[in-house]
Design a protein around this motif. Sequence first.
Motif, PDB file in Angstrom:
ATOM      1  N   ARG A  39       0.831  -1.206   0.000  1.00 27.11           N
ATOM      2  CA  ARG A  39       0.000   0.000   0.000  1.00 27.11           C
ATOM      3  C   ARG A  39       0.865   1.255   0.000  1.00 27.11           C
ATOM      4  NH1 ARG A  39      -4.954   1.406  -0.275  1.00 27.11           N
ATOM      5  NH2 ARG A  39      -5.738  -0.572   0.462  1.00 27.11           N
ATOM      6  N   ILE A  40       1.890   1.287   0.840  1.00 25.69           N
ATOM      7  CA  ILE A  40       2.778   2.450   0.890  1.00 25.69           C
ATOM      8  C   ILE A  40       3.403   2.689  -0.483  1.00 25.69           C
ATOM      9  CG2 ILE A  40       4.999   3.283   1.789  1.00 25.69           C
ATOM     10  CD1 ILE A  40       4.233   1.875   4.467  1.00 25.69           C
ATOM     11  N   THR A  41       3.888   1.617  -1.104  1.00 27.91           N
ATOM     12  CA  THR A  41       4.538   1.716  -2.402  1.00 27.91           C
ATOM     13  C   THR A  41       3.577   2.232  -3.465  1.00 27.91           C
ATOM     14  OG1 THR A  41       6.070  -0.067  -1.827  1.00 27.91           O
ATOM     15  CG2 THR A  41       5.747   0.391  -4.178  1.00 27.91           C
ATOM     16  N   CYS A  42       2.437   1.588  -3.586  1.00 28.40           N
ATOM     17  CA  CYS A  42       1.464   2.001  -4.615  1.00 28.40           C
ATOM     18  C   CYS A  42       0.957   3.410  -4.368  1.00 28.40           C
ATOM     19  CB  CYS A  42       0.318   0.996  -4.682  1.00 28.40           C
ATOM     20  SG  CYS A  42       0.826  -0.598  -5.347  1.00 28.40           S
ATOM     21  N   ASP A  43       0.659   3.733  -3.125  1.00 26.67           N
ATOM     22  CA  ASP A  43       0.166   5.078  -2.816  1.00 26.67           C
ATOM     23  C   ASP A  43       1.187   6.155  -3.173  1.00 26.67           C
ATOM     24  OD1 ASP A  43      -2.236   4.032  -1.947  1.00 26.67           O
ATOM     25  OD2 ASP A  43      -1.860   4.397   0.188  1.00 26.67           O
ATOM     26  N   ALA A  44       2.472   5.874  -2.949  1.00 31.30           N
ATOM     27  CA  ALA A  44       3.504   6.862  -3.284  1.00 31.30           C
ATOM     28  C   ALA A  44       3.496   7.158  -4.783  1.00 31.30           C
ATOM     29  CB  ALA A  44       4.874   6.356  -2.846  1.00 31.30           C
ATOM     30  N   PHE A  45       3.383   6.116  -5.590  1.00 29.90           N
ATOM     31  CA  PHE A  45       3.363   6.321  -7.043  1.00 29.90           C
ATOM     32  C   PHE A  45       2.055   6.973  -7.496  1.00 29.90           C
ATOM     33  CE2 PHE A  45       6.624   2.932  -6.858  1.00 29.90           C
ATOM     34  CZ  PHE A  45       7.645   3.635  -7.468  1.00 29.90           C
ATOM     35  N   ILE A  46       0.950   6.562  -6.925  1.00 28.33           N
ATOM     36  CA  ILE A  46      -0.338   7.159  -7.286  1.00 28.33           C
ATOM     37  C   ILE A  46      -0.336   8.648  -6.981  1.00 28.33           C
ATOM     38  CG2 ILE A  46      -2.803   7.195  -6.717  1.00 28.33           C
ATOM     39  CD1 ILE A  46      -2.394   4.057  -6.230  1.00 28.33           C
ATOM     40  N   GLN A  47       0.153   9.023  -5.809  1.00 34.09           N
ATOM     41  CA  GLN A  47       0.217  10.441  -5.442  1.00 34.09           C
ATOM     42  C   GLN A  47       1.128  11.224  -6.390  1.00 34.09           C
ATOM     43  OE1 GLN A  47      -1.702  12.122  -3.221  1.00 34.09           O
ATOM     44  NE2 GLN A  47      -2.752  10.156  -3.167  1.00 34.09           N
ATOM     45  N   ARG A  48       2.218  10.607  -6.795  1.00 33.73           N
ATOM     46  CA  ARG A  48       3.145  11.298  -7.701  1.00 33.73           C
ATOM     47  C   ARG A  48       2.504  11.603  -9.050  1.00 33.73           C
ATOM     48  NH1 ARG A  48       8.346  12.679  -8.248  1.00 33.73           N
ATOM     49  NH2 ARG A  48       9.251  12.660 -10.341  1.00 33.73           N
ATOM     50  N   VAL A  71      -1.203   0.988 -10.229  1.00 37.17           N
ATOM     51  CA  VAL A  71      -1.129   2.429 -10.502  1.00 37.17           C
ATOM     52  C   VAL A  71      -2.043   2.802 -11.667  1.00 37.17           C
ATOM     53  CG1 VAL A  71       0.405   4.298 -11.238  1.00 37.17           C
ATOM     54  CG2 VAL A  71       1.173   2.659  -9.502  1.00 37.17           C
ATOM     55  N   ALA A  72      -2.010   2.041 -12.746  1.00 37.06           N
ATOM     56  CA  ALA A  72      -2.876   2.325 -13.903  1.00 37.06           C
ATOM     57  C   ALA A  72      -4.346   2.261 -13.498  1.00 37.06           C
ATOM     58  CB  ALA A  72      -2.594   1.343 -15.036  1.00 37.06           C
ATOM     59  N   TYR A  73      -4.718   1.246 -12.727  1.00 40.62           N
ATOM     60  CA  TYR A  73      -6.096   1.099 -12.277  1.00 40.62           C
ATOM     61  C   TYR A  73      -6.529   2.300 -11.430  1.00 40.62           C
ATOM     62  CZ  TYR A  73     -10.075  -0.590  -9.599  1.00 40.62           C
ATOM     63  OH  TYR A  73     -11.294  -0.696  -8.997  1.00 40.62           O
ATOM     64  N   GLN A  74      -5.706   2.663 -10.483  1.00 40.30           N
ATOM     65  CA  GLN A  74      -6.062   3.768  -9.584  1.00 40.30           C
ATOM     66  C   GLN A  74      -6.110   5.112 -10.307  1.00 40.30           C
ATOM     67  OE1 GLN A  74      -7.142   3.786  -6.398  1.00 40.30           O
ATOM     68  NE2 GLN A  74      -7.137   1.561  -6.443  1.00 40.30           N
ATOM     69  N   LEU A  75      -5.308   5.265 -11.358  1.00 42.95           N
ATOM     70  CA  LEU A  75      -5.309   6.519 -12.126  1.00 42.95           C
ATOM     71  C   LEU A  75      -6.286   6.481 -13.291  1.00 42.95           C
ATOM     72  CD1 LEU A  75      -1.473   7.292 -12.188  1.00 42.95           C
ATOM     73  CD2 LEU A  75      -3.211   8.226 -10.639  1.00 42.95           C
ATOM     74  N   ASN A  76      -6.973   5.332 -13.465  1.00 48.00           N
ATOM     75  CA  ASN A  76      -7.942   5.141 -14.538  1.00 48.00           C
ATOM     76  C   ASN A  76      -7.293   5.359 -15.916  1.00 48.00           C
ATOM     77  OD1 ASN A  76     -10.560   4.414 -15.372  1.00 48.00           O
ATOM     78  ND2 ASN A  76     -11.121   6.565 -15.646  1.00 48.00           N
TER      79      ASN A  76
END
Length: 180
Positions: A39-48, A71-76
Amino acid sequence: MSYDEFYVKSVVRSISDWPEPGVIFRDVTPVFKDPKAMRITCDAFIQRYIDSSITHVACIDARGFILGSVVAYQLNLPLVLIRKKGKLPGETIAEEYSLEYGSATVELQKDAIQEGDTVLIFDDLIATGGTVLAAASLIKRLGGQVAEVAALIDLPDLKGSQRIQDSGIPVFALLAYEGL
């Protein structure tokens, strides 16, 4: 280094003398098994990248698929797969690149990227940079532009991130490990 980055770094496993004597292998698979680290890893990239102008996330076979797909999923955004030769169906383009002892080839489906697409290349680790530079070449050949290369780990002593930056592509890595 923040507490979160320190935590993720503590989860990454270092394996001495693998795959050959003198090498310290940075194994990211424990991150995938640890929900907090993942979660920490994915959230860091998503926020970036949440407010960036990227239009596609291209992931490199195989561990890059795991983080990049989240990351692709969360950023749609569309997910593009860059795979080892012979693993993608349909029409593909290929790019050969040098390894320390030999060469390898990666492929991309011809319809994965279109003229004007802005692509984030995602991999788990940057070592010598050969795979990432081959992936960038494929994207450019289809008319896309590479916005940035993202990785969980950079091994700066192997100079891959520097090679990528020297080619005009920015690099972001969550963690860096000095030494081989």
